[in-house]
Design an enzyme around this catalytic site. Structure first.
Site, PDB file in Angstrom:
ATOM      1  N   GLU A 273      34.538  78.786   1.345  1.00 34.41           N
ATOM      2  CA  GLU A 273      35.134  80.138   1.256  1.00 34.41           C
ATOM      3  C   GLU A 273      36.058  80.334   2.379  1.00 34.41           C
ATOM      4  OE1 GLU A 273      32.499  83.125  -0.449  1.00 34.41           O
ATOM      5  OE2 GLU A 273      31.291  81.925  -1.760  1.00 34.41           O
ATOM      6  N   CYS A 344      47.026 110.784  14.200  1.00 30.97           N
ATOM      7  CA  CYS A 344      46.751 111.899  15.293  1.00 30.97           C
ATOM      8  C   CYS A 344      45.102 111.460  15.534  1.00 30.97           C
ATOM      9  CB  CYS A 344      46.723 113.144  14.643  1.00 30.97           C
ATOM     10  SG  CYS A 344      48.369 113.728  14.553  1.00 30.97           S
ATOM     11  N   TYR A 373      42.778  90.487   6.914  1.00 33.67           N
ATOM     12  CA  TYR A 373      41.961  91.538   6.956  1.00 33.67           C
ATOM     13  C   TYR A 373      42.869  92.541   7.578  1.00 33.67           C
ATOM     14  CZ  TYR A 373      38.204  88.490   5.756  1.00 33.67           C
ATOM     15  OH  TYR A 373      37.549  87.470   5.322  1.00 33.67           O
TER      16      TYR A 373
HETATM   17  N1  LLP Z   1      32.722  84.555   1.485  1.00 40.84           N
HETATM   18  C1  LLP Z   1      32.051  85.723   1.694  1.00 40.84           C
HETATM   19  C2  LLP Z   1      30.905  86.043   0.967  1.00 40.84           C
HETATM   20  C3  LLP Z   1      32.539  86.868   2.592  1.00 40.84           C
HETATM   21  O1  LLP Z   1      31.991  88.023   2.680  1.00 40.84           O
HETATM   22  C4  LLP Z   1      33.741  86.449   3.468  1.00 40.84           C
HETATM   23  C5  LLP Z   1      33.937  87.429   4.308  1.00 40.84           C
HETATM   24  C6  LLP Z   1      34.130  85.318   3.385  1.00 40.84           C
HETATM   25  C7  LLP Z   1      33.682  84.494   2.442  1.00 40.84           C
HETATM   26  C8  LLP Z   1      35.494  84.997   4.136  1.00 40.84           C
HETATM   27  O2  LLP Z   1      35.139  84.850   5.588  1.00 40.84           O
HETATM   28  P1  LLP Z   1      36.299  84.154   6.502  1.00 40.84           P
HETATM   29  O3  LLP Z   1      36.456  82.878   6.361  1.00 40.84           O
HETATM   30  O4  LLP Z   1      37.472  85.095   6.417  1.00 40.84           O
HETATM   31  O5  LLP Z   1      35.681  84.554   7.905  1.00 40.84           O
HETATM   32  N2  LLP Z   1      37.263  92.695   7.896  1.00 40.84           N
HETATM   33  C9  LLP Z   1      36.689  91.823   8.847  1.00 40.84           C
HETATM   34  C10 LLP Z   1      36.149  90.630   8.494  1.00 40.84           C
HETATM   35  C11 LLP Z   1      35.217  90.801   7.198  1.00 40.84           C
HETATM   36  C12 LLP Z   1      34.656  89.598   6.536  1.00 40.84           C
HETATM   37  C13 LLP Z   1      33.949  89.702   5.463  1.00 40.84           C
HETATM   38  N3  LLP Z   1      33.459  88.702   4.674  1.00 40.84           N
HETATM   39  C14 LLP Z   1      37.724  91.727  10.108  1.00 40.84           C
HETATM   40  O6  LLP Z   1      38.783  92.123   9.953  1.00 40.84           O
HETATM   41  O7  LLP Z   1      37.641  90.880  10.992  1.00 40.84           O
END
Ligand code: LLP
Length: 425
Positions: A273, A344, A373
């Site tokens: 994922e 602000c 993100y």
């Molecule tokens: N699968 C699940 C169940 C997840 O919760 C996430 C991310 C992913 C896959 C994908 O993860 P990645 O490969 O993108 O690391 N907003 C935060 C990141 C939150 C990620 C949440 N879950 C940021 O801007 O760093």
């Protein structure tokens, strides 16, 4: 590698000058490179070639339908965490059989949508959720394919707000309790146990926590099979980190080896994922310099993008490179500035004490690594409407989402027409 580079001193997204798009759609806007998205997907998928593996792009990283579609055409499935994402993945042409659905708070309505779409697997995160899914599936006369999301109690060593695999986190089921939960799942009507899932956090720059989590998964697969369960699918989640600054990040091949060494010989279909790894460096946020303000002790570049457009620096103290869209003439020295938005709050700072060339008001800047993100976490705080998203491919560009306007926002609202005097002051 990405496809944002200077040509004759001007920043291009593939074969399109960023300034050309800015002139057409205004600023700020998000700009995504299709070639970069596809390259990242291809490199990641190639690392698992020869194995029964589904690369389910984590739609939460960037849920633009145009982006999901570009990846789906390449062969990507979709990893979902809401009914809204499910609708987007369907709109982008992803087959239900290539979708997995995680999240601790799936509603019955979302479960119904996912069952109707025929998704590959629900990653169930609690026992009450298991019972709800059993009821929803039974009422529809179908069987829901279920994996239990295991919480392996492994420290991913990432920012505390994005670590998910510790026992104190809300995610998954404590791994030692897994055999009991699997037994309950097997006994409930309308459920079919098909696999196991895990996701320990995001932006991991070290493979060791993955290794630990996958080793626990492996042991658990043997244990559950001994208990008589079918574990045909192992979903290892996302989390692979990328370079925001110049620190090295693990190569997809090294990550794949970590997955395959632990889980490659189980005779299971693998689900991956990745989100950030695919989309992060495939996008920039383009903003215009409004004012150069000399503060008492700092110089501020006040730009027209703000924390509502790009929350990561405020929320996680995240670092994003910032580039001028017109490269300074050779020999021009940098100055130290804080790049701030119009919101602000002091937290509305996109970059602190950054070395940038002297820039004139009206010039464009690009915030890098803004493909994941960023647009998805935007809000209309300070009544600032969501900004456009543009997808570039070669010398073409497409407005994937138009700019919302203040009128769009006002149209959603109304005031009560209670008679005067009924204000219950
Ligand atoms: N699968 C699940 C169940 C997840 O919760 C996430 C991310 C992913 C896959 C994908 O993860 P990645 O490969 O993108 O690391 N907003 C935060 C990141 C939150 C990620 C949440 N879950 C940021 O801007 O760093």
């Amino acid at each position: 590698m990405d496809h944002f580079a200077y040509r004759d001193g001007h920043l291009f997204a593939e074969d399109v000058a960023v300034s050309e798009i800015a002139n057409a759609v205004g600023t700020p806007f998000y700009c995504y490179s299709r070639a970069t998205l596809c390259r990242h997907y291809d490199v990641f998928a190639a690392a698992f070639e020869g194995h029964d593996a589904l690369v389910a792009y984590a739609v939460k990283a960037n849920s633009s339908v145009a982006v999901i579609r570009a990846l789906a055409r390449r062969g990507a499935g979709a990893a979902l965490v809401s009914g809204g994402e499910l609708r987007r993945a369907l709109a982008a042409g992803v087959a239900g059989s290539r979708m997995v659905f995680s999240g601790v708070g799936k509603t019955r309505e979302e479960m119904g949508l996912a069952l109707d779409a025929g998704i590959l697997q629900f990653n169930v995160e609690s026992e009450p959720e298991l019972r709800a899914l059993s009821e929803v599936a039974t009422a529809r006369g179908v069987e829901a394919p279920v994996a239990i999301r295991i919480n392996p109690d492994v420290d991913a060593k990432v920012h505390r707000k994005i670590t998910t695999g510790l026992r104190e986190n809300k995610f998954g089921i404590e791994w030692t309790a897994a055999p009991e939960i699997y037994a309950r799942a097997a006994a409930l009507p309308g459920l079919k146990v098909v696999g196991m899932s895990v996701h320990i956090g995001s932006q991991l720059l070290d493979l060791e926590p993955f290794r630990q989590a996958f080793a626990k998964m492996r042991d658990m697969v043997f244990r559950l099979r001994a208990d008589g369960h079918r574990i045909d699918i192992v979903d290892v989640g996302g989390g692979l980190g990328i370079p925001y600054d110049d620190l090295p990040s693990p190569a997809p091949e090294a990550y794949a080896r970590t997955v395959l060494d632990a889980l490659g010989d189980l005779g299971c279909r693998l689900v991956l994922e990745p989100g950030r790894m695919i989309a992060g460096n495939a996008g920039i946020l383009v903003a215009r310099l409004l004012y150069r303000k000399e503060g008492a002790v700092r110089t501020f570049y006040v730009v027209d993008a703000a924390m509502n457009d790009l929350l990561r620096p405020s929320l996680y103290d995240a670092y994003h490179h910032i580039l001028p869209c017109r490269r300074p003439a050779p020999g021009v020295g940098n100055i130290e500035v804080d790049v701030v938005g119009p919101v602000c709050e002091t937290g509305d700072t996109l970059a602190r004490q950054r070395n940038l060339p002297p820039m004139a008001e009206g010039e464009l800047l690009a915030v890098r690594t803004a493909g994941a993100y960023c647009a998805v976490m935007a809000s209309a705080y300070n009544s600032r409407p969501l900004v456009p998203e543009v997808l570039v491919s070669g010398d073409r560009w497409h407005l994937a989402r138009r700019r919302l306007t203040a009128v769009d926002l006002l149209d959603l609202e109304s005031v009560p027409d209670w008679p005067d005097g009924d204000d219950r002051a």
